[in-house]
Write a protein that holds these residues in place. Structure first.
Motif, PDB file in Angstrom:
ATOM      1  N   GLU A  44       0.841  -1.203   0.000  1.00 28.42           N
ATOM      2  CA  GLU A  44       0.000   0.000   0.000  1.00 28.42           C
ATOM      3  C   GLU A  44       0.874   1.249   0.000  1.00 28.42           C
ATOM      4  N   PRO A  45       0.517   2.246  -0.832  1.00 28.70           N
ATOM      5  CA  PRO A  45       1.263   3.512  -0.792  1.00 28.70           C
ATOM      6  C   PRO A  45       0.852   4.342   0.422  1.00 28.70           C
ATOM      7  N   THR A  46       1.688   5.319   0.755  1.00 27.47           N
ATOM      8  CA  THR A  46       1.351   6.268   1.810  1.00 27.47           C
ATOM      9  C   THR A  46       0.250   7.195   1.295  1.00 27.47           C
ATOM     10  N   LEU A  47      -0.757   7.438   2.110  1.00 27.51           N
ATOM     11  CA  LEU A  47      -1.812   8.368   1.732  1.00 27.51           C
ATOM     12  C   LEU A  47      -1.229   9.769   1.597  1.00 27.51           C
ATOM     13  N   MET A  48      -1.898  10.627   0.803  1.00 27.34           N
ATOM     14  CA  MET A  48      -1.377  11.972   0.537  1.00 27.34           C
ATOM     15  C   MET A  48      -1.029  12.736   1.801  1.00 27.34           C
ATOM     16  N   ASP A  49      -1.858  12.672   2.813  1.00 27.32           N
ATOM     17  CA  ASP A  49      -1.589  13.419   4.035  1.00 27.32           C
ATOM     18  C   ASP A  49      -0.963  12.548   5.125  1.00 27.32           C
ATOM     19  N   GLY A  50      -0.544  11.354   4.759  1.00 30.48           N
ATOM     20  CA  GLY A  50       0.002  10.414   5.734  1.00 30.48           C
ATOM     21  C   GLY A  50       1.468  10.651   6.034  1.00 30.48           C
ATOM     22  N   ALA A  51       1.891  10.234   7.201  1.00 30.48           N
ATOM     23  CA  ALA A  51       3.277  10.402   7.639  1.00 30.48           C
ATOM     24  C   ALA A  51       4.182   9.304   7.095  1.00 30.48           C
ATOM     25  N   VAL A  72       5.811   5.579   1.207  1.00 26.82           N
ATOM     26  CA  VAL A  72       5.780   4.670   0.058  1.00 26.82           C
ATOM     27  C   VAL A  72       5.054   5.384  -1.078  1.00 26.82           C
ATOM     28  N   GLU A  73       5.769   5.554  -2.177  1.00 23.57           N
ATOM     29  CA  GLU A  73       5.227   6.257  -3.337  1.00 23.57           C
ATOM     30  C   GLU A  73       4.277   5.357  -4.124  1.00 23.57           C
ATOM     31  N   ASP A  74       3.192   5.954  -4.619  1.00 15.00           N
ATOM     32  CA  ASP A  74       2.264   5.242  -5.498  1.00 15.00           C
ATOM     33  C   ASP A  74       2.739   5.450  -6.932  1.00 15.00           C
ATOM     34  N   GLY A 118      -1.523  12.975  -5.904  1.00 14.38           N
ATOM     35  CA  GLY A 118      -0.973  11.822  -5.189  1.00 14.38           C
ATOM     36  C   GLY A 118       0.336  11.317  -5.766  1.00 14.38           C
ATOM     37  N   ALA A 119       0.700  11.759  -6.977  1.00 10.02           N
ATOM     38  CA  ALA A 119       1.988  11.360  -7.562  1.00 10.02           C
ATOM     39  C   ALA A 119       3.119  12.103  -6.848  1.00 10.02           C
ATOM     40  N   THR A 120       4.322  11.627  -7.016  1.00 10.38           N
ATOM     41  CA  THR A 120       5.490  12.261  -6.416  1.00 10.38           C
ATOM     42  C   THR A 120       6.187  13.142  -7.449  1.00 10.38           C
ATOM     43  N   TYR A 121       6.491  14.390  -7.062  1.00  7.43           N
ATOM     44  CA  TYR A 121       7.320  15.231  -7.928  1.00  7.43           C
ATOM     45  C   TYR A 121       8.767  15.158  -7.463  1.00  7.43           C
ATOM     46  N   HIS A 122       9.681  15.313  -8.400  1.00 12.37           N
ATOM     47  CA  HIS A 122      11.110  15.397  -8.106  1.00 12.37           C
ATOM     48  C   HIS A 122      11.677  16.450  -9.051  1.00 12.37           C
ATOM     49  N   ILE A 123      12.147  17.551  -8.496  1.00 14.36           N
ATOM     50  CA  ILE A 123      12.694  18.646  -9.289  1.00 14.36           C
ATOM     51  C   ILE A 123      14.073  18.976  -8.728  1.00 14.36           C
ATOM     52  N   TYR A 124      15.043  19.126  -9.620  1.00 14.86           N
ATOM     53  CA  TYR A 124      16.396  19.427  -9.186  1.00 14.86           C
ATOM     54  C   TYR A 124      17.101  20.291 -10.230  1.00 14.86           C
ATOM     55  N   SER A 125      18.120  21.003  -9.773  1.00 12.07           N
ATOM     56  CA  SER A 125      18.905  21.844 -10.675  1.00 12.07           C
ATOM     57  C   SER A 125      20.230  21.157 -10.983  1.00 12.07           C
ATOM     58  N   ASN A 126      20.907  21.705 -11.978  1.00  3.97           N
ATOM     59  CA  ASN A 126      22.288  21.320 -12.203  1.00  3.97           C
ATOM     60  C   ASN A 126      23.138  21.942 -11.092  1.00  3.97           C
ATOM     61  N   THR A 127      24.361  21.483 -10.948  1.00  2.00           N
ATOM     62  CA  THR A 127      25.288  22.073  -9.976  1.00  2.00           C
ATOM     63  C   THR A 127      26.056  23.187 -10.681  1.00  2.00           C
ATOM     64  N   VAL A 128      25.993  24.383 -10.092  1.00  2.00           N
ATOM     65  CA  VAL A 128      26.693  25.544 -10.633  1.00  2.00           C
ATOM     66  C   VAL A 128      27.479  26.173  -9.492  1.00  2.00           C
ATOM     67  N   ASN A 129      28.741  26.474  -9.728  1.00  2.00           N
ATOM     68  CA  ASN A 129      29.546  27.191  -8.740  1.00  2.00           C
ATOM     69  C   ASN A 129      29.579  26.468  -7.390  1.00  2.00           C
ATOM     70  N   GLY A 130      29.453  25.134  -7.411  1.00  2.00           N
ATOM     71  CA  GLY A 130      29.585  24.334  -6.197  1.00  2.00           C
ATOM     72  C   GLY A 130      28.318  24.072  -5.418  1.00  2.00           C
ATOM     73  N   TYR A 131      27.142  24.530  -5.873  1.00  2.05           N
ATOM     74  CA  TYR A 131      25.905  24.294  -5.134  1.00  2.05           C
ATOM     75  C   TYR A 131      24.758  23.980  -6.092  1.00  2.05           C
ATOM     76  N   GLN A 132      23.649  23.482  -5.525  1.00  2.00           N
ATOM     77  CA  GLN A 132      22.507  23.059  -6.331  1.00  2.00           C
ATOM     78  C   GLN A 132      21.231  23.131  -5.497  1.00  2.00           C
ATOM     79  N   PHE A 133      20.078  22.867  -6.160  1.00  2.00           N
ATOM     80  CA  PHE A 133      18.761  22.890  -5.516  1.00  2.00           C
ATOM     81  C   PHE A 133      18.048  21.574  -5.811  1.00  2.00           C
ATOM     82  N   GLU A 134      17.207  21.102  -4.854  1.00  4.34           N
ATOM     83  CA  GLU A 134      16.441  19.870  -5.073  1.00  4.34           C
ATOM     84  C   GLU A 134      15.231  19.832  -4.152  1.00  4.34           C
ATOM     85  N   GLY A 135      14.159  19.199  -4.640  1.00  2.00           N
ATOM     86  CA  GLY A 135      12.971  18.994  -3.817  1.00  2.00           C
ATOM     87  C   GLY A 135      12.145  17.830  -4.321  1.00  2.00           C
TER      88      GLY A 135
END
Length: 183
Positions: A44-51, A72-74, A118-135
């Motif tokens: 079973e996947p984790t519900l949207m508001d579940g821990a 657990v991702e659906d 209910g799907a999972t997003y994954h967004i990230y940047s390239n590494t520039v000048n030694g740092y990057q972003f991700e979520g």
């Protein structure tokens, strides 16, 4: 950790079809970083508001942790969203050779299809000048504001141009943005 035999188990309190187990021998006293292989498949996947699934970790039969949760991702729900590139906001102060903190982040506005709720997003940047972003997170249909956390530290001052990459199945999902780094 002391030298000797060990057995590590991690089980879900809700019997969700998977667990973790490993055993072996520590030859010396010290600190060890270990990766414990998983077994089985979540039912079973984790519900949207579940821990997430509560996990209990035991070492040689003694409980050592019971506060851990695993989401657990659906994977049957396809992530479909577009980033509104005109509404990217860079937050925090960026200074040469200063480690980035939780206040260093990027705020993004997404437009999410209703079927992607209910799907999972994954967004990230390239590494520039030694740092990057991700979520990563769970999508909610309609307009959704999310944050990407910065990590590492800028190496030199100036303007850094980043490119975002996503896991969205829609074509128009990437943007660029600029971060100014102070000396």
């Amino acid at each position: 950790t002391k030298a000797g035999s060990y057995e590590i188990t991690a089980t879900t309190a809700n019997a969700n079809g998977y667990a973790f187990h490993y055993n072996g021998v520590f030859l010396n006293t010290g600190l060890y970083t270990m990766q414990i292989p998983g077994q089985g498949s979540p039912t079973e996947p984790t519900l949207m508001d579940g821990a997430g699934d509560p996990i209990k970790i035991q070492t040689n039969g003694s409980l050592v942790c019971e506060n851990l949760k695993i989401k657990v991702e659906d994977v049957t729900i396809i992530p479909e969203y577009i980033i509104n590139c005109s509404q990217i906001t860079v937050k925090g102060k960026y200074t040469v050779n200063q480690i980035l903190t939780p206040s260093n982040e990027l705020s993004l506005q997404l437009t999410v299809t209703l079927t992607a709720t209910g799907a999972t997003y994954h967004i990230y940047s390239n590494t520039v000048n030694g740092y990057q972003f991700e979520g990563k997170g769970i999508l909610i249909g309609g307009n959704q504001t999310i944050t990407l956390k910065a990590s590492s530290q800028p190496q030199k001052n100036g303007s850094d141009t980043f490119f975002l990459t996503t896991n969205s199945s829609l074509a128009a999902t990437s943007c660029t943005f600029v971060v100014k780094v102070a000396a």
